[in-house]
Write an enzyme that holds these catalytic residues in place. Structure first.
Site, PDB file in Angstrom:
ATOM      1  N   GLN A 110     -75.006  10.354  17.874  1.00  0.00           N
ATOM      2  CA  GLN A 110     -73.789  11.177  17.922  1.00  0.00           C
ATOM      3  C   GLN A 110     -74.020  12.687  17.829  1.00  0.00           C
ATOM      4  O   GLN A 110     -73.418  13.455  18.572  1.00  0.00           O
ATOM      5  CB  GLN A 110     -72.825  10.764  16.801  1.00  0.00           C
ATOM      6  CG  GLN A 110     -71.515  11.499  16.872  1.00  0.00           C
ATOM      7  CD  GLN A 110     -70.525  11.208  15.755  1.00  0.00           C
ATOM      8  OE1 GLN A 110     -69.628  11.978  15.528  1.00  0.00           O
ATOM      9  NE2 GLN A 110     -70.668  10.104  15.067  1.00  0.00           N
TER      10      GLN A 110
ATOM     11  N   GLU B  70     -74.765   9.998   9.475  1.00  0.00           N
ATOM     12  CA  GLU B  70     -73.558  10.714   9.054  1.00  0.00           C
ATOM     13  C   GLU B  70     -73.308  10.726   7.544  1.00  0.00           C
ATOM     14  O   GLU B  70     -73.234  11.789   6.915  1.00  0.00           O
ATOM     15  CB  GLU B  70     -72.354  10.088   9.779  1.00  0.00           C
ATOM     16  CG  GLU B  70     -70.997  10.560   9.315  1.00  0.00           C
ATOM     17  CD  GLU B  70     -70.722  12.019   9.646  1.00  0.00           C
ATOM     18  OE1 GLU B  70     -70.976  12.432  10.782  1.00  0.00           O
ATOM     19  OE2 GLU B  70     -70.252  12.737   8.755  1.00  0.00           O
TER      20      GLU B  70
ATOM     21  N   ASP C 118     -72.361  14.538  11.770  1.00  0.00           N
ATOM     22  CA  ASP C 118     -72.819  14.380  13.156  1.00  0.00           C
ATOM     23  C   ASP C 118     -72.165  15.383  14.096  1.00  0.00           C
ATOM     24  O   ASP C 118     -72.818  16.262  14.652  1.00  0.00           O
ATOM     25  CB  ASP C 118     -72.489  12.964  13.651  1.00  0.00           C
ATOM     26  CG  ASP C 118     -73.515  11.955  13.164  1.00  0.00           C
ATOM     27  OD1 ASP C 118     -74.650  12.357  12.901  1.00  0.00           O
ATOM     28  OD2 ASP C 118     -73.177  10.765  13.055  1.00  0.00           O
TER      29      ASP C 118
ATOM     30  N   GLY D 239     -57.379  25.698  -1.027  1.00  0.00           N
ATOM     31  CA  GLY D 239     -57.194  27.136  -0.850  1.00  0.00           C
ATOM     32  C   GLY D 239     -56.381  27.760  -1.966  1.00  0.00           C
ATOM     33  O   GLY D 239     -56.170  27.163  -3.028  1.00  0.00           O
ATOM     34  N   GLY D 240     -55.904  28.958  -1.731  1.00  0.00           N
ATOM     35  CA  GLY D 240     -55.178  29.708  -2.749  1.00  0.00           C
ATOM     36  C   GLY D 240     -53.728  29.276  -2.904  1.00  0.00           C
ATOM     37  O   GLY D 240     -53.042  29.699  -3.832  1.00  0.00           O
TER      38      GLY D 240
HETATM   39  N1  CAO Z   1     -89.185   7.027  26.366  1.00  0.00           N
HETATM   40  C1  CAO Z   1     -90.065   6.546  25.470  1.00  0.00           C
HETATM   41  N2  CAO Z   1     -89.882   6.615  24.132  1.00  0.00           N
HETATM   42  C2  CAO Z   1     -88.740   7.174  23.710  1.00  0.00           C
HETATM   43  C3  CAO Z   1     -87.770   7.712  24.588  1.00  0.00           C
HETATM   44  C4  CAO Z   1     -88.041   7.604  25.979  1.00  0.00           C
HETATM   45  N3  CAO Z   1     -87.177   8.070  26.869  1.00  0.00           N
HETATM   46  N4  CAO Z   1     -86.755   8.191  23.856  1.00  0.00           N
HETATM   47  C5  CAO Z   1     -87.079   7.983  22.567  1.00  0.00           C
HETATM   48  N5  CAO Z   1     -88.266   7.371  22.490  1.00  0.00           N
HETATM   49  C6  CAO Z   1     -88.977   6.958  21.273  1.00  0.00           C
HETATM   50  C7  CAO Z   1     -89.437   8.121  20.447  1.00  0.00           C
HETATM   51  O1  CAO Z   1     -90.619   8.648  20.980  1.00  0.00           O
HETATM   52  C8  CAO Z   1     -89.599   7.476  19.084  1.00  0.00           C
HETATM   53  O2  CAO Z   1     -90.836   6.787  19.052  1.00  0.00           O
HETATM   54  P1  CAO Z   1     -91.955   6.990  17.907  1.00  0.00           P
HETATM   55  O3  CAO Z   1     -91.274   6.802  16.597  1.00  0.00           O
HETATM   56  O4  CAO Z   1     -92.950   5.926  18.224  1.00  0.00           O
HETATM   57  O5  CAO Z   1     -92.504   8.358  18.027  1.00  0.00           O
HETATM   58  C9  CAO Z   1     -88.528   6.413  19.081  1.00  0.00           C
HETATM   59  O6  CAO Z   1     -88.072   6.286  20.427  1.00  0.00           O
HETATM   60  C10 CAO Z   1     -87.271   6.591  18.283  1.00  0.00           C
HETATM   61  O7  CAO Z   1     -87.062   7.828  17.736  1.00  0.00           O
HETATM   62  P2  CAO Z   1     -86.243   8.016  16.378  1.00  0.00           P
HETATM   63  O8  CAO Z   1     -87.140   7.803  15.213  1.00  0.00           O
HETATM   64  O9  CAO Z   1     -85.566   9.333  16.467  1.00  0.00           O
HETATM   65  O10 CAO Z   1     -85.110   6.872  16.429  1.00  0.00           O
HETATM   66  P3  CAO Z   1     -84.563   5.932  15.265  1.00  0.00           P
HETATM   67  O11 CAO Z   1     -83.591   5.031  15.941  1.00  0.00           O
HETATM   68  O12 CAO Z   1     -85.611   5.264  14.481  1.00  0.00           O
HETATM   69  O13 CAO Z   1     -83.787   6.933  14.278  1.00  0.00           O
HETATM   70  C11 CAO Z   1     -82.149   8.584  13.727  1.00  0.00           C
HETATM   71  C12 CAO Z   1     -82.515   7.378  14.592  1.00  0.00           C
HETATM   72  C13 CAO Z   1     -80.811   9.097  14.201  1.00  0.00           C
HETATM   73  C14 CAO Z   1     -82.040   8.163  12.262  1.00  0.00           C
HETATM   74  C15 CAO Z   1     -83.222   9.681  13.856  1.00  0.00           C
HETATM   75  O14 CAO Z   1     -83.393   9.973  15.209  1.00  0.00           O
HETATM   76  C16 CAO Z   1     -82.915  10.947  13.100  1.00  0.00           C
HETATM   77  O15 CAO Z   1     -83.022  11.020  11.872  1.00  0.00           O
HETATM   78  N6  CAO Z   1     -82.536  12.013  13.822  1.00  0.00           N
HETATM   79  C17 CAO Z   1     -82.278  13.311  13.253  1.00  0.00           C
HETATM   80  C18 CAO Z   1     -80.978  13.351  12.528  1.00  0.00           C
HETATM   81  C19 CAO Z   1     -79.820  12.960  13.416  1.00  0.00           C
HETATM   82  O16 CAO Z   1     -79.567  13.529  14.437  1.00  0.00           O
HETATM   83  N7  CAO Z   1     -79.087  11.969  12.966  1.00  0.00           N
HETATM   84  C20 CAO Z   1     -77.878  11.618  13.689  1.00  0.00           C
HETATM   85  C21 CAO Z   1     -77.558  10.247  13.472  1.00  0.00           C
HETATM   86  S1  CAO Z   1     -76.032   9.838  14.254  1.00  0.00           S
HETATM   87  O17 CAO Z   1     -75.730  10.999  15.240  1.00  0.00           O
END
Ligand code: CAO
Length: 424
Positions: free
Chosen positions: A17, A139, A168, A246-247
């Site tokens: 998101q 979030e 988010d 607020g105030g």
């Molecule tokens: N081709 C190949 N690999 C891909 C890819 C693509 N097109 N797109 C993503 N990937 C891979 C990444 O390289 C990563 O792999 P590795 O861990 O092996 O390096 C993997 O997909 C997933 O990445 P991730 O760790 O970001 O994903 P997750 O689902 O485990 O975590 C989240 C999700 C949201 C918790 C994490 O991305 C995060 O903390 N983001 C920052 C904070 C944030 O924006 N949070 C918002 C949450 S809701 O909006």
């Protein structure tokens, strides 16, 4: 009519998101947004909280309007090369992966700059540098770590998260501002830069008034809080229920029908400049001159009783009837609107804040349009892309691939099997 960000090309490497909200806004302002998604899978939200089996979810469609979708395995050799080709021709790269993901793909800031010194790299993480910098964040974690949950809810209950996605969508908004600011600075310097925001920082920014109150607490009780004058204050800002931040004191009051309708309530602000009108409307003209009620300071210890009296008046009317009466006297108030009522609101549709969008798979659905209106850059909401819908288009028209190069790219498998079939 041209759009404000016409000519700006965004490499959208975002998911879930927070990041998609940011790039959707930029797309609405006219940027060309190319969303990179994992072949065969796509953004995880495509298949989350599904309502129509086999079709893109509302979770995905409502966050990814006006974008193009390219499926690319960025861990495959050819996929990485294509990604690097896109970095060369884009103005901004936006990502919100977990900490370290981009580095593991071999895309350090140094490498990105080597490919394109003008590019802006914009990132959202859960936390900024510090003890939690490596943590993944969603979030509600951000709402808790940013100070929102500890200050939301009632004094005698647990911390509460809010339905507004301040972690988010709030971070997406913050990042979008950082990006357009960096684009503006680039017009003078010619250089790109890194734009970072964290979800914790974004939530805290929105909780600014609570940090204000934390410091006021050192100088005595917070007199506009419901804990005053009979309750106790501890060492940190307490939860203030529905009291105004607020105030001007405010509260949520019952309206006609509250016994059966969970949203038959009104937010009422006892604004000082219209105190005389408030007293007249609710049938308490004596409060206008009574020294216990005549000044804001005198009213503070009596707010609970004052709001109870206003509620006794309010409960005779529906929230819309009360709105009409109070607005005639310029008394600030607002009905508690349910999502059902909002979805049916004609005026929100007329301004483009609510938009009906047609989707080839799922049919028509309602979405929130661009809440930011530019007089010289109107927003047209275009349905979200299907997974890999623009694979060929992007290879050909953005990267300038020949037919043969396109076929070779599909054959490499870097764009996934679906694309290969499509190409055949
Ligand atoms: N081709 C190949 N690999 C891909 C890819 C693509 N097109 N797109 C993503 N990937 C891979 C990444 O390289 C990563 O792999 P590795 O861990 O092996 O390096 C993997 O997909 C997933 O990445 P991730 O760790 O970001 O994903 P997750 O689902 O485990 O975590 C989240 C999700 C949201 C918790 C994490 O991305 C995060 O903390 N983001 C920052 C904070 C944030 O924006 N949070 C918002 C949450 S809701 O909006």
């Amino acid at each position: 009519m041209t759009k404000a960000l016409h000519g700006v090309r965004i490499l959208d490497f975002t998911h879930v998101q927070s990041g998609p909200t940011c790039t959707q806004l930029l797309a609405w302002f006219g940027a060309d947004v190319i969303k990179i998604e994992r072949p065969g899978v796509g953004d995880i939200t495509r298949t989350q909280l599904c309502d129509v089996p086999g079709e893109d979810s509302l979770y995905f469609t409502m966050l990814n309007h006006n974008k193009r979708s390219l499926t690319l395995d960025t861990k495959a050799k050819r996929g990485k090369e294509i990604l690097e080709g896109l970095i060369r021709v884009c103005d901004v790269m936006v990502e919100n992966f977990a900490p370290g993901v981009l580095d593991r793909m071999g895309l350090s800031w140094e490498r990105i700059q080597e490919l394109n010194p003008r590019i802006i790299l914009a990132s959202i993480k859960g936390f900024g540098p510090g003890p939690y910098e490596d943590c993944k964040v969603y979030e509600n974690i951000a709402q808790c770590a940013g100070g929102a949950a500890s200050t939301t809810g009632f004094d005698d209950g647990p911390p509460l998260v809010t339905g507004a996605q301040i972690g988010d969508s709030g971070s997406g908004l913050h990042l979008a501002l950082g990006i357009v600011t960096a684009l503006y600075q680039r017009t003078h310097t010619g250089r790109g830069q890194v734009v970072r925001t964290s979800m914790q920082d974004g939530v805290l920014n929105l909780c600014r008034v609570k940090l204000r109150d934390q410091q006021r607490l050192a100088h005595g009780p917070l007199k506009e809080y419901p804990q005053y004058p009979f309750g106790e204050f501890g060492s940190s800002v307490p939860r203030a229920g529905n009291a105004s931040g607020g105030g001007q004191p405010g509260s949520i009051l019952k309206c006609k029908g509250w016994e059966t309708d969970p949203n038959a309530y009104m937010y009422f602000v006892a604004q000082a400049p219209v105190w005389k009108s408030i007293c007249n409307v609710i049938g308490k003209p004596e409060w206008i001159t009574d020294p216990d009620y005549a000044t804001p300071e005198a009213r503070l210890p009596r707010l609970k009783d004052i709001f109870a009296t206003i509620e006794n008046w309010m409960v005779q009317y529906t929230k819309f009837e009360a709105m009409k009466i109070l607005n005639e006297y310029d008394i600030p108030c607002g009905p508690i609107l349910s999502m059902e009522e909002i979805a049916a609101d004609q005026s929100l549709r007329e301004t483009g804040t609510l938009v009906e969008v047609d989707h080839p798979g799922r049919g028509s659905y309602l979405t929130v349009g661009n809440p930011i209106k530019l007089s010289d850059s109107p927003t047209d909401v275009v349905r979200s892309p299907l997974l890999g819908e623009h694979n060929e288009d992007i290879l050909k028209n953005v990267l300038g691939f020949s037919e043969r190069e396109i076929m070779a790219a599909f054959a490499s498998g870097a764009l996934g099997e679906v694309s290969l079939q499509d190409a055949g």
